[in-house]
Scaffold this motif. Structure first.
Motif, PDB file in Angstrom:
ATOM      1  N   ALA A  24      19.762 -20.581  28.364  1.00 31.28           N
ATOM      2  CA  ALA A  24      18.476 -20.216  27.754  1.00 31.28           C
ATOM      3  C   ALA A  24      17.461 -21.336  27.986  1.00 31.28           C
ATOM      4  CB  ALA A  24      18.663 -19.960  26.262  1.00 31.28           C
ATOM      5  N   THR A  25      17.899 -22.587  27.843  1.00 34.07           N
ATOM      6  CA  THR A  25      17.016 -23.735  28.031  1.00 34.07           C
ATOM      7  C   THR A  25      16.543 -23.818  29.482  1.00 34.07           C
ATOM      8  OG1 THR A  25      18.343 -24.875  26.387  1.00 34.07           O
ATOM      9  CG2 THR A  25      16.804 -26.223  27.623  1.00 34.07           C
ATOM     10  N   LEU A  26      17.479 -23.599  30.400  1.00 34.84           N
ATOM     11  CA  LEU A  26      17.128 -23.678  31.824  1.00 34.84           C
ATOM     12  C   LEU A  26      16.165 -22.560  32.215  1.00 34.84           C
ATOM     13  CD1 LEU A  26      20.639 -24.561  33.270  1.00 34.84           C
ATOM     14  CD2 LEU A  26      18.610 -26.027  33.328  1.00 34.84           C
ATOM     15  N   LEU A  27      16.413 -21.359  31.693  1.00 34.60           N
ATOM     16  CA  LEU A  27      15.532 -20.231  32.016  1.00 34.60           C
ATOM     17  C   LEU A  27      14.150 -20.448  31.424  1.00 34.60           C
ATOM     18  CD1 LEU A  27      17.886 -17.146  31.596  1.00 34.60           C
ATOM     19  CD2 LEU A  27      17.005 -18.109  33.724  1.00 34.60           C
ATOM     20  N   GLU A  28      14.110 -21.044  30.235  1.00 33.85           N
ATOM     21  CA  GLU A  28      12.841 -21.313  29.563  1.00 33.85           C
ATOM     22  C   GLU A  28      11.991 -22.261  30.401  1.00 33.85           C
ATOM     23  OE1 GLU A  28      10.157 -20.272  27.243  1.00 33.85           O
ATOM     24  OE2 GLU A  28      12.136 -19.406  27.007  1.00 33.85           O
ATOM     25  N   ARG A  29      12.688 -23.148  31.123  1.00 28.25           N
ATOM     26  CA  ARG A  29      11.992 -24.121  31.958  1.00 28.25           C
ATOM     27  C   ARG A  29      11.256 -23.437  33.112  1.00 28.25           C
ATOM     28  NH1 ARG A  29      15.813 -28.751  33.977  1.00 28.25           N
ATOM     29  NH2 ARG A  29      16.694 -28.972  31.930  1.00 28.25           N
ATOM     30  N   ASP A  30      11.731 -22.230  33.451  1.00 25.69           N
ATOM     31  CA  ASP A  30      11.105 -21.471  34.537  1.00 25.69           C
ATOM     32  C   ASP A  30       9.890 -20.684  34.068  1.00 25.69           C
ATOM     33  OD1 ASP A  30      12.858 -22.353  36.393  1.00 25.69           O
ATOM     34  OD2 ASP A  30      14.205 -20.633  36.230  1.00 25.69           O
ATOM     35  N   ARG A  31       9.595 -20.782  32.765  1.00 27.80           N
ATOM     36  CA  ARG A  31       8.463 -20.023  32.239  1.00 27.80           C
ATOM     37  C   ARG A  31       7.410 -20.964  31.682  1.00 27.80           C
ATOM     38  NH1 ARG A  31       9.543 -14.804  32.310  1.00 27.80           N
ATOM     39  NH2 ARG A  31       7.957 -14.175  30.853  1.00 27.80           N
TER      40      ARG A  31
ATOM     41  N   LEU B 269       4.673 -16.630  31.087  1.00 29.32           N
ATOM     42  CA  LEU B 269       4.671 -16.115  32.456  1.00 29.32           C
ATOM     43  C   LEU B 269       5.646 -16.932  33.290  1.00 29.32           C
ATOM     44  CD1 LEU B 269       0.815 -15.830  32.927  1.00 29.32           C
ATOM     45  CD2 LEU B 269       2.382 -13.914  33.071  1.00 29.32           C
ATOM     46  N   PRO B 270       6.204 -16.329  34.350  1.00 30.00           N
ATOM     47  CA  PRO B 270       7.086 -17.105  35.221  1.00 30.00           C
ATOM     48  C   PRO B 270       6.317 -18.288  35.813  1.00 30.00           C
ATOM     49  CG  PRO B 270       7.174 -14.772  35.765  1.00 30.00           C
ATOM     50  CD  PRO B 270       6.035 -14.956  34.803  1.00 30.00           C
ATOM     51  N   ARG B 271       6.929 -19.463  35.796  1.00 23.90           N
ATOM     52  CA  ARG B 271       6.272 -20.662  36.313  1.00 23.90           C
ATOM     53  C   ARG B 271       5.869 -20.473  37.774  1.00 23.90           C
ATOM     54  NH1 ARG B 271       5.932 -25.900  34.350  1.00 23.90           N
ATOM     55  NH2 ARG B 271       7.149 -25.353  32.561  1.00 23.90           N
ATOM     56  N   ALA B 272       6.700 -19.770  38.519  1.00 20.25           N
ATOM     57  CA  ALA B 272       6.443 -19.541  39.940  1.00 20.25           C
ATOM     58  C   ALA B 272       5.106 -18.850  40.157  1.00 20.25           C
ATOM     59  CB  ALA B 272       7.558 -18.696  40.539  1.00 20.25           C
ATOM     60  N   ASP B 273       4.674 -18.106  39.122  1.00 22.90           N
ATOM     61  CA  ASP B 273       3.410 -17.384  39.164  1.00 22.90           C
ATOM     62  C   ASP B 273       2.227 -18.344  39.353  1.00 22.90           C
ATOM     63  OD1 ASP B 273       2.430 -14.624  38.780  1.00 22.90           O
ATOM     64  OD2 ASP B 273       1.240 -15.570  37.212  1.00 22.90           O
TER      65      ASP B 273
END
Ligand code: MG
Length: 201
Positions: free
Chosen positions: A30-37, A194-198
């Motif tokens: 969850a922490t790692l995925l949160e980092r992507d947002r 939003l996704p960080r990649a965005d």
């Protein structure tokens, strides 16, 4: 693998590939995925004029009274501010650039349509509306008795839980155009993830 004659290659790991063994592993993912947002906020503000009528439309709800809001669409000033806040968080212009008042097809339009459009843009970007907070500035009609109904309707339109939506109201103590009852103003603040990649980072 090398001893067995296979080639070994290093690849970039994906946080979602972490093996789930213990309850804490789930927290790690969850922490790692949160980092992507990334969190984004946007503000919206709108004003519409009041005139004698048979009800004021706010947040998709008609408040029965001897007034109405004037505008090109249904003049739902609360939904307009909400849409601008969401568009602001997305960096997608303003409500006028998506629905030009000069376009006759939006005459008398149900503003719920504008909110659904903004929410579709959020979804298309892989985003989530985390929170939407409105402040309705009006002397009349009295907002308090209708506040929870408006909140529920807004949650329904945005397809978000009630806890993600807030509707507040205030007067301006008789001062200014809102105080004189000439119009209603609404401020909105939207918080999206939003996704960080965005954002290319
Ligand atoms: Mg407007």
């Amino acid at each position: 693998m090398r001893e067995a004659g296979h080639a070994v290659r290093v690849v970039r790991a994906d946080p979602r590939m972490v093996k789930l063994t213990h309850a804490e592993d789930e927290l790690l993912i969850a922490t790692l995925l949160e980092r992507d947002r990334q969190m984004r906020t946007g503000t919206g503000y709108d004003v519409h004029r009041l005139e004698p009528g048979d009800g004021v439309r706010l947040c998709g709800v008609t408040i029965p009274c001897d007034l109405r809001l004037v505008g090109h669409s249904d003049a739902d000033v609360a939904l307009h501010a909400a849409v601008d806040a969401i568009l602001g968080a997305l960096g997608e212009g303003d409500i006028g650039s998506h629905f030009p008042p000069s376009d006759p097809q939006w005459r008398g339009a149900d503003s719920a349509l504008f909110l659904r459009h903004a929410m579709a843009l959020v979804q298309a970007r892989g985003g989530v509306l985390d929170h939407l907070d409105l402040t309705i500035i009006a002397e009349r009609p009295r907002i308090a008795p209708h506040r929870e109904v408006m909140r529920a309707r807004l949650a329904e339109l945005a397809e978000r839980p009630l806890t993600s939506i807030s509707v507040k109201a205030t007067t301006t103590e008789g001062l200014g155009f809102t105080g004189r009852g000439e119009g209603i103003a609404v401020q909105a603040l939207a918080t999206l993830s939003l996704p960080r990649a965005d954002f290319g980072s």
